[in-house]
Motif scaffolding. Structure first.
Motif, mmCIF file in Angstrom:
data_model
loop_
_atom_site.group_PDB
_atom_site.id
_atom_site.type_symbol
_atom_site.label_atom_id
_atom_site.label_comp_id
_atom_site.label_asym_id
_atom_site.label_seq_id
_atom_site.Cartn_x
_atom_site.Cartn_y
_atom_site.Cartn_z
ATOM 1 N N VAL A 139 -5.032 22.176 -11.403
ATOM 2 C CA VAL A 139 -4.363 21.794 -9.797
ATOM 3 C C VAL A 139 -3.773 19.595 -9.985
ATOM 4 C CG1 VAL A 139 -5.904 21.138 -7.550
ATOM 5 C CG2 VAL A 139 -6.572 23.166 -8.969
ATOM 6 N N PHE A 140 -3.555 19.642 -9.511
ATOM 7 C CA PHE A 140 -2.794 18.540 -9.303
ATOM 8 C C PHE A 140 -2.659 18.649 -7.753
ATOM 9 C CE2 PHE A 140 1.258 16.015 -8.916
ATOM 10 C CZ PHE A 140 0.484 14.767 -9.571
ATOM 11 N N ASN A 141 -3.185 17.229 -7.057
ATOM 12 C CA ASN A 141 -2.863 16.988 -5.280
ATOM 13 C C ASN A 141 -2.286 16.248 -5.723
ATOM 14 O OD1 ASN A 141 -3.532 19.376 -4.161
ATOM 15 N ND2 ASN A 141 -5.706 18.639 -5.219
ATOM 16 N N GLN A 142 -1.469 15.513 -5.046
ATOM 17 C CA GLN A 142 -0.358 14.197 -4.983
ATOM 18 C C GLN A 142 -0.732 13.773 -3.884
ATOM 19 O OE1 GLN A 142 3.165 13.513 -6.710
ATOM 20 N NE2 GLN A 142 3.423 11.733 -5.440
ATOM 21 N N SER A 143 -0.698 12.399 -3.202
ATOM 22 C CA SER A 143 -1.221 11.650 -1.802
ATOM 23 C C SER A 143 -1.004 10.572 -2.220
ATOM 24 C CB SER A 143 -2.645 11.603 -1.359
ATOM 25 O OG SER A 143 -3.750 11.578 -2.572
ATOM 26 N N ALA A 144 -0.976 9.442 -1.295
ATOM 27 C CA ALA A 144 -0.303 7.799 -0.684
ATOM 28 C C ALA A 144 -0.842 7.007 0.345
ATOM 29 C CB ALA A 144 1.266 7.619 -0.964
ATOM 30 N N ASP A 145 -1.689 6.391 -0.751
ATOM 31 C CA ASP A 145 -1.296 5.172 1.047
ATOM 32 C C ASP A 145 -1.051 4.424 1.096
ATOM 33 O OD1 ASP A 145 -4.916 6.079 1.081
ATOM 34 O OD2 ASP A 145 -5.187 5.398 -0.360
ATOM 35 N N ASN A 146 -0.691 4.222 2.743
ATOM 36 C CA ASN A 146 1.007 3.692 2.747
ATOM 37 C C ASN A 146 -0.019 2.384 3.576
ATOM 38 O OD1 ASN A 146 3.651 5.250 1.985
ATOM 39 N ND2 ASN A 146 1.437 6.244 2.844
ATOM 40 N N TYR A 147 0.500 1.424 3.540
ATOM 41 C CA TYR A 147 -0.410 -0.322 4.297
ATOM 42 C C TYR A 147 1.106 -0.735 4.404
ATOM 43 C CZ TYR A 147 -4.126 0.957 1.692
ATOM 44 O OH TYR A 147 -5.802 1.242 1.150
ATOM 45 N N THR A 148 1.635 -1.155 5.605
ATOM 46 C CA THR A 148 1.903 -1.816 6.434
ATOM 47 C C THR A 148 1.314 -3.320 7.206
ATOM 48 O OG1 THR A 148 1.884 -0.119 8.523
ATOM 49 C CG2 THR A 148 3.594 0.290 7.186
ATOM 50 N N LEU A 149 2.352 -4.298 7.234
ATOM 51 C CA LEU A 149 1.043 -5.545 7.452
ATOM 52 C C LEU A 149 1.495 -5.951 8.874
ATOM 53 C CD1 LEU A 149 2.016 -8.076 4.693
ATOM 54 C CD2 LEU A 149 -0.385 -6.948 5.143
ATOM 55 N N PRO A 150 0.558 -6.348 9.614
ATOM 56 C CA PRO A 150 1.051 -5.964 11.117
ATOM 57 C C PRO A 150 2.466 -6.882 11.669
ATOM 58 C CG PRO A 150 -1.579 -6.501 11.184
ATOM 59 C CD PRO A 150 -0.133 -6.811 10.251
ATOM 60 N N SER A 151 3.208 -6.130 12.875
ATOM 61 C CA SER A 151 4.582 -7.030 13.142
ATOM 62 C C SER A 151 4.265 -8.265 13.656
ATOM 63 C CB SER A 151 4.740 -6.162 13.787
ATOM 64 O OG SER A 151 6.299 -6.939 14.317
ATOM 65 N N GLY A 152 4.789 -9.434 13.100
ATOM 66 C CA GLY A 152 5.029 -11.162 13.280
ATOM 67 C C GLY A 152 4.050 -11.477 12.041
ATOM 68 N N SER A 153 3.524 -11.175 10.783
ATOM 69 C CA SER A 153 2.529 -11.500 10.692
ATOM 70 C C SER A 153 3.766 -12.523 9.144
ATOM 71 C CB SER A 153 1.683 -10.329 10.064
ATOM 72 O OG SER A 153 2.129 -9.616 9.339
ATOM 73 N N ALA A 154 3.030 -13.458 9.022
ATOM 74 C CA ALA A 154 3.231 -13.882 8.070
ATOM 75 C C ALA A 154 2.938 -14.905 6.689
ATOM 76 C CB ALA A 154 4.085 -15.839 8.548
ATOM 77 N N TYR A 155 3.015 -13.557 5.931
ATOM 78 C CA TYR A 155 2.520 -13.853 4.460
ATOM 79 C C TYR A 155 3.048 -14.315 3.237
ATOM 80 C CZ TYR A 155 -0.032 -12.392 0.310
ATOM 81 O OH TYR A 155 -1.329 -12.805 -1.097
#
Length: 578
Positions: free
Chosen positions: A121-137
């Motif tokens: 059994v192989f289950n692929q998934s992903a966590d997709n992180y986006t920074l808030p609009s206007g953030s300056a990192y």
């Protein structure tokens, strides 16, 4: 977790029945982390492909070296891909032997049956992180040593603090969890086999003649993805083979043995080539791209011919062998295009296929000598070993237009392999120095024409090991690998040469070759990070479309237009057994 039970029953004076069964469960979890893109706004660039290198010019370059001018792009997601896999394996076998043991003489018999079931059994998934609009990192916040070792000229290497970056992203980003229905599958595979063989042994002759029947059947559940909608699919497939085996050896002299064999063997396709689903993309009403695995793949079937001569000396060993393999069903990836004259729809299908045929012929030489004290007592305890194998291969493939052609090598087959080793073993001290060289090898990437085929250029490596045993069962050692600092060089082009202007050159550390990590949406160069150093993967920007994207362990991409982008990424596999 593994549990095994079995036993042996003696039947008469010269026969034995052996029964064995086992159950095994294992989990393997792998995580791949690909960071979001950092951009430097308003930058453009050009590149020129020369005979020996590629020159990259950026304009304007003012402020490029200031890491505070690079900002994380909120529109770009930092992706953590999860690849959990669970295996359950059940086996059972029974083997009966009559007068077919190492000490037996005369005629003998062996027969048996075995069964294996694999549930994966192989289950692929992903966590997709986006920074808030206007953030300056900005990039200066995640550089190793404050960026002292990093170069921001568009061609250099940038060192990113992995933990600092991902701690910030996980704490401040918004996560969108996604699944991969076509990358996941639930597979049950059964293999049942039976064999029988007749043996003959004497002081001079050892012979065996037998046959093995093997049937493979599997049930699989995955999905087809079309226009973003996943549809569950399931299928059942099976195939079987009858595999003869004839072997003989004759001691023509006390120190000389001749061997000959004819065998047939199979190699099943890897799960990613037949168990995953299809993705159908409609780029327009007249352009359809279908990519994925092929459930109709069969096993590779080989007919093997072997001849060998072996000489056993008082302090050494010499051997020479000739072999040939005629293989049907060689597996390779190919994109084919079909046009419907009625509707005008062009469909591209990119999946693995079984080739019509392939073959490889080889010559193998081996030598070992264990006594050099006749030259000088200083060499007491030294052993030298060397072997050389020369290979000639032919692989039949299909071009994109359906015509056939031949590639002069099998998948991952080098033109030659050479090894030499010096070993010292005396008293509590041991040591070894080994050198290996591998000739150019076909990497399995089949292009639309011969110019698009992918190869790995020849390379060599030197390894060393020194050990001391202060007491019994305790050994302290120091080992070094790849002292020659060798690189894999992956090439395409008419001449398979990095000076070929239509080719592209990729680099990577030994020992495993990689796919092309370039992304073709822009002119892109990529770098791969290995251990604590970023290593250049390519100096030639990608051009055109159609090459397969790879999966860099840790990479940074620099895009020449519309801006410059850098993406920190990593691969952190973990495995556990329960």
């Amino acid at each position: 977790m593994t549990a095994t039970a079995g036993g042996e029953v003696k039947v008469g004076d010269n026969s034995k029945l052996k029964l064995v069964g086992s159950v095994e469960k294992s989990n393997h979890d792998e995580t791949l982390e690909n960071g979001a893109i950092y951009t430097f706004g308003g930058l453009a660039g050009t590149y020129a492909i020369g005979e020996n290198q590629v020159d990259l010019a950026l304009n304007p370059a003012n402020g490029l070296s200031n890491s505070a001018n690079w900002s994380a792009n909120p529109a770009s997601a930092a992706v953590v891909t999860h690849l959990p896999m669970t295996d359950k394996v059940y086996t059972a076998r029974a083997d009966y032997s009559f007068n077919s043991f190492p000490f037996s003489e005369g005629l003998g018999l062996s027969t048996g049956v075995n069964w294996r079931r694999l549930h994966r059994v192989f289950n692929q998934s992903a966590d997709n992180y986006t920074l808030p609009s206007g953030s300056a990192y900005t990039l200066d916040k995640v550089l190793v040593d404050g960026g002292k070792r990093s170069t921001f000229d568009g061609q250099g290497i940038v060192y990113v603090d992995h933990d600092a970056y991902w701690n910030f992203v996980r704490a401040n980003g918004t996560n969108n969890r996604t699944t991969s229905p076509t990358g996941s599958f639930d597979l049950t595979e059964d293999v049942i086999a039976g064999y029988g063989a007749v043996h003959y042994n004497s002081d001079i002759v050892h012979a065996l003649a037998g046959v093995r029947y093997e049937k493979t059947a599997f049930d699989n559940a995955t999905a087809t993805l079309r226009a973003g909608v996943a549809t569950p699919v399931s299928f059942h497939r099976s195939y079987d083979y009858l595999l003869p085996n004839v072997q003989a050896s004759v001691d023509v002299l006390p120190v000389l043995r001749l061997k000959a064999a004819y065998t047939e063997t199979i190699a099943r396709p890897t799960f990613t080539t037949f168990a995953q689903g299809l993705t159908i993309n409609n780029f327009s009403s007249l352009n359809v791209l279908i990519r994925g695995s092929n459930p109709d793949l069969k096993a590779r079937h080989a007919k093997n011919y072997d001849l060998a001569v072996e000489s056993y000396l008082s302090h050494g060993f010499l051997s020479a062998g000739l072999f040939r393999k005629d293989i049907s069903g060689e597996i390779y990836f190919l994109t084919t295009t079909t046009n419907d004259p009625t509707t005008g729809v062009a469909s591209q299908l990119s999946t693995p296929y079984n080739a019509a045929s392939s073959k490889v012929t080889g010559l193998e030489l081996n030598a070992e000598w264990r006594d050099f004290t006749g030259l000088t007592p200083v060499l007491d305890g030294v052993t030298l070993r060397a072997n050389y194998t020369r290979l000639w291969g032919r692989l039949g493939v299909l071009n994109a237009n359906g015509s056939g052609r031949t590639i002069g090598a099998l998948n991952q087959q080098p033109t030659y392999i050479a090894n030499a080793m010096a070993v010292y073993d005396k008293g509590p001290f041991t040591g070894s120095l080994s050198y290996a060289r591998r000739g150019q090898a076909f990497n399995g990437g089949v292009g639309a024409t011969a110019a698009g085929d992918t190869y790995i250029q020849s390379y060599d490596s030197l390894d060393a090991r020194i050990a001391v045993r202060p007491v019994t069962r305790i050994e302290v050692f120091v080992a070094a690998r790849n002292l020659t600092n060798s690189w894999w060089r992956e090439v395409t082009g008419v001449n398979r040469n990095h000076r070929d202007p239509v080719g592209k050159v990729l680099y990577r550390r030994c020992p495993v070759p990689v796919l092309n990590p370039c992304r073709h949406s822009h002119a892109t160069c990529s770098w791969r990070r290995s251990s604590d150093r970023c290593l250049p993967v390519g100096r030639v920007p990608c051009r055109g479309t159609g090459s397969r994207p790879g999966r860099p362990a840790r990479s940074i991409s620099i895009t020449s237009t519309p801006g410059v982008a850098m993406r920190p990424s990593s691969s952190r596999p973990t495995a556990r057994r329960s």
